[in-house]
Design a protein around this motif. Structure first.
Motif, PDB file in Angstrom:
ATOM      1  N   MET A  47      13.212   1.842  -3.206  1.00  0.00           N
ATOM      2  CA  MET A  47      11.875   1.909  -2.682  1.00  0.00           C
ATOM      3  C   MET A  47      11.579   0.593  -1.955  1.00  0.00           C
ATOM      4  SD  MET A  47       9.740   4.486  -2.947  1.00  0.00           S
ATOM      5  CE  MET A  47       9.852   5.491  -4.394  1.00  0.00           C
ATOM      6  N   TYR A  48      10.775   0.678  -0.908  1.00  0.00           N
ATOM      7  CA  TYR A  48      10.426  -0.491  -0.116  1.00  0.00           C
ATOM      8  C   TYR A  48       8.920  -0.524   0.117  1.00  0.00           C
ATOM      9  CZ  TYR A  48      15.397  -0.582   0.827  1.00  0.00           C
ATOM     10  OH  TYR A  48      16.758  -0.623   0.689  1.00  0.00           O
ATOM     11  N   ALA A  49       8.393  -1.717   0.363  1.00  0.00           N
ATOM     12  CA  ALA A  49       7.003  -1.894   0.768  1.00  0.00           C
ATOM     13  C   ALA A  49       7.025  -2.317   2.227  1.00  0.00           C
ATOM     14  CB  ALA A  49       6.329  -2.957  -0.093  1.00  0.00           C
ATOM     15  N   TYR A  50       6.428  -1.510   3.069  1.00  0.00           N
ATOM     16  CA  TYR A  50       6.374  -1.776   4.498  1.00  0.00           C
ATOM     17  C   TYR A  50       4.971  -2.224   4.871  1.00  0.00           C
ATOM     18  CZ  TYR A  50      10.672   0.927   4.384  1.00  0.00           C
ATOM     19  OH  TYR A  50      11.925   1.384   4.091  1.00  0.00           O
ATOM     20  N   ILE A  51       4.884  -3.305   5.639  1.00  0.00           N
ATOM     21  CA  ILE A  51       3.612  -3.815   6.118  1.00  0.00           C
ATOM     22  C   ILE A  51       3.530  -3.485   7.610  1.00  0.00           C
ATOM     23  CG2 ILE A  51       2.101  -5.819   6.345  1.00  0.00           C
ATOM     24  CD1 ILE A  51       2.968  -5.291   3.437  1.00  0.00           C
ATOM     25  N   THR A  93       9.028  -6.120   5.667  1.00  0.00           N
ATOM     26  CA  THR A  93       9.571  -5.189   4.678  1.00  0.00           C
ATOM     27  C   THR A  93       9.931  -5.970   3.423  1.00  0.00           C
ATOM     28  OG1 THR A  93      10.533  -3.820   6.432  1.00  0.00           O
ATOM     29  CG2 THR A  93      11.390  -3.499   4.205  1.00  0.00           C
ATOM     30  N   TYR A  94       9.505  -5.444   2.271  1.00  0.00           N
ATOM     31  CA  TYR A  94       9.836  -6.033   0.975  1.00  0.00           C
ATOM     32  C   TYR A  94      10.517  -4.979   0.120  1.00  0.00           C
ATOM     33  CZ  TYR A  94       6.305  -9.494   2.315  1.00  0.00           C
ATOM     34  OH  TYR A  94       5.581 -10.440   2.983  1.00  0.00           O
ATOM     35  N   VAL A  95      11.435  -5.400  -0.740  1.00  0.00           N
ATOM     36  CA  VAL A  95      12.043  -4.493  -1.714  1.00  0.00           C
ATOM     37  C   VAL A  95      11.057  -4.315  -2.859  1.00  0.00           C
ATOM     38  CG1 VAL A  95      13.952  -4.163  -3.328  1.00  0.00           C
ATOM     39  CG2 VAL A  95      14.382  -5.195  -1.102  1.00  0.00           C
ATOM     40  N   ALA A  96      10.723  -3.064  -3.143  1.00  0.00           N
ATOM     41  CA  ALA A  96       9.760  -2.751  -4.213  1.00  0.00           C
ATOM     42  C   ALA A  96      10.522  -2.108  -5.364  1.00  0.00           C
ATOM     43  CB  ALA A  96       8.684  -1.810  -3.690  1.00  0.00           C
ATOM     44  N   ILE A 102      -4.054  -4.629   8.176  1.00  0.00           N
ATOM     45  CA  ILE A 102      -2.684  -4.244   7.828  1.00  0.00           C
ATOM     46  C   ILE A 102      -2.708  -2.995   6.946  1.00  0.00           C
ATOM     47  CG2 ILE A 102      -1.669  -6.552   8.032  1.00  0.00           C
ATOM     48  CD1 ILE A 102      -1.767  -6.684   4.899  1.00  0.00           C
ATOM     49  N   ASP A 103      -1.644  -2.220   7.053  1.00  0.00           N
ATOM     50  CA  ASP A 103      -1.420  -1.070   6.184  1.00  0.00           C
ATOM     51  C   ASP A 103      -0.170  -1.363   5.363  1.00  0.00           C
ATOM     52  OD1 ASP A 103      -3.481   0.303   7.481  1.00  0.00           O
ATOM     53  OD2 ASP A 103      -2.098   1.156   8.955  1.00  0.00           O
ATOM     54  N   VAL A 104      -0.213  -1.040   4.084  1.00  0.00           N
ATOM     55  CA  VAL A 104       0.938  -1.207   3.198  1.00  0.00           C
ATOM     56  C   VAL A 104       1.365   0.192   2.755  1.00  0.00           C
ATOM     57  CG1 VAL A 104       1.820  -2.223   1.072  1.00  0.00           C
ATOM     58  CG2 VAL A 104       0.062  -3.421   2.388  1.00  0.00           C
ATOM     59  N   LYS A 105       2.624   0.497   2.964  1.00  0.00           N
ATOM     60  CA  LYS A 105       3.167   1.815   2.609  1.00  0.00           C
ATOM     61  C   LYS A 105       4.383   1.616   1.713  1.00  0.00           C
ATOM     62  CE  LYS A 105       4.906   6.005   4.856  1.00  0.00           C
ATOM     63  NZ  LYS A 105       5.219   6.616   6.159  1.00  0.00           N
ATOM     64  N   ILE A 106       4.365   2.227   0.527  1.00  0.00           N
ATOM     65  CA  ILE A 106       5.489   2.175  -0.399  1.00  0.00           C
ATOM     66  C   ILE A 106       6.278   3.474  -0.209  1.00  0.00           C
ATOM     67  CG2 ILE A 106       6.221   1.908  -2.804  1.00  0.00           C
ATOM     68  CD1 ILE A 106       4.493  -0.437  -1.845  1.00  0.00           C
ATOM     69  N   TYR A 124       8.800   5.034   8.477  1.00  0.00           N
ATOM     70  CA  TYR A 124       7.939   5.947   9.221  1.00  0.00           C
ATOM     71  C   TYR A 124       7.975   7.369   8.667  1.00  0.00           C
ATOM     72  CZ  TYR A 124       7.664   2.062  12.427  1.00  0.00           C
ATOM     73  OH  TYR A 124       7.450   0.828  12.962  1.00  0.00           O
ATOM     74  N   SER A 125       8.399   7.520   7.414  1.00  0.00           N
ATOM     75  CA  SER A 125       8.476   8.853   6.819  1.00  0.00           C
ATOM     76  C   SER A 125       7.082   9.363   6.440  1.00  0.00           C
ATOM     77  CB  SER A 125       9.371   8.836   5.574  1.00  0.00           C
ATOM     78  OG  SER A 125       8.763   8.094   4.550  1.00  0.00           O
ATOM     79  N   VAL A 126       6.945  10.660   6.368  1.00  0.00           N
ATOM     80  CA  VAL A 126       5.691  11.277   5.951  1.00  0.00           C
ATOM     81  C   VAL A 126       5.501  11.109   4.446  1.00  0.00           C
ATOM     82  CG1 VAL A 126       4.433  13.455   5.817  1.00  0.00           C
ATOM     83  CG2 VAL A 126       5.796  12.927   7.835  1.00  0.00           C
ATOM     84  N   ARG A 127       6.593  11.182   3.703  1.00  0.00           N
ATOM     85  CA  ARG A 127       6.531  11.051   2.245  1.00  0.00           C
ATOM     86  C   ARG A 127       6.447   9.584   1.854  1.00  0.00           C
ATOM     87  NH1 ARG A 127      11.734  13.810   0.415  1.00  0.00           N
ATOM     88  NH2 ARG A 127      11.213  12.578  -1.407  1.00  0.00           N
ATOM     89  N   CYS A 128       5.473   9.267   1.006  1.00  0.00           N
ATOM     90  CA  CYS A 128       5.376   7.901   0.490  1.00  0.00           C
ATOM     91  C   CYS A 128       4.858   7.940  -0.938  1.00  0.00           C
ATOM     92  CB  CYS A 128       4.495   7.023   1.369  1.00  0.00           C
ATOM     93  SG  CYS A 128       2.740   7.343   1.289  1.00  0.00           S
ATOM     94  N   TRP A 129       5.140   6.882  -1.668  1.00  0.00           N
ATOM     95  CA  TRP A 129       4.720   6.777  -3.059  1.00  0.00           C
ATOM     96  C   TRP A 129       3.262   6.338  -3.153  1.00  0.00           C
ATOM     97  CZ3 TRP A 129       6.601   8.201  -7.615  1.00  0.00           C
ATOM     98  CH2 TRP A 129       6.033   7.662  -8.764  1.00  0.00           C
TER      99      TRP A 129
END
Length: 76
Positions: free
Chosen positions: A1-5, A16-19, A53-57, A62-67
């Motif tokens: 899993m990753y955290a994208y800013i 990008t951070y490793v989550a 900023i938006d944070v997406k896990i 750029y996927s539709v599925r996120c945590w």
């Protein structure tokens, strides 16, 4: 899993951070804010895509599925 800013205005991937164990967007928002010498505004809910900023896990940026995901305002 990753955290994208992402930049909320143009959708540019900023960092990008490793989550691994922490899947909370606020953790990575603070990490990013610290890296650009600013803070995070905590004044209520910010609709996704409306902050600075938006944070997406997620597995892919750029996927539709996120945590989990959230938007934040930066405080310079």
């Amino acid at each position: 899993m990753y955290a994208y800013i992402f930049d909320s205005k143009d959708g540019e991937l900023l960092e990008t951070y490793v989550a691994e164990n922490d899947l909370s967007p606020i953790t990575y928002a603070h990490m990013y804010a610290d890296s650009v010498d600013c803070g995070i505004e905590h004044d209520g809910h910010v609709p996704y895509g409306s902050g600075d900023i938006d944070v997406k896990i997620a597995e892919e940026p750029y996927s539709v599925r996120c945590w989990n995901s959230a938007s934040y305002f930066l405080n310079f």
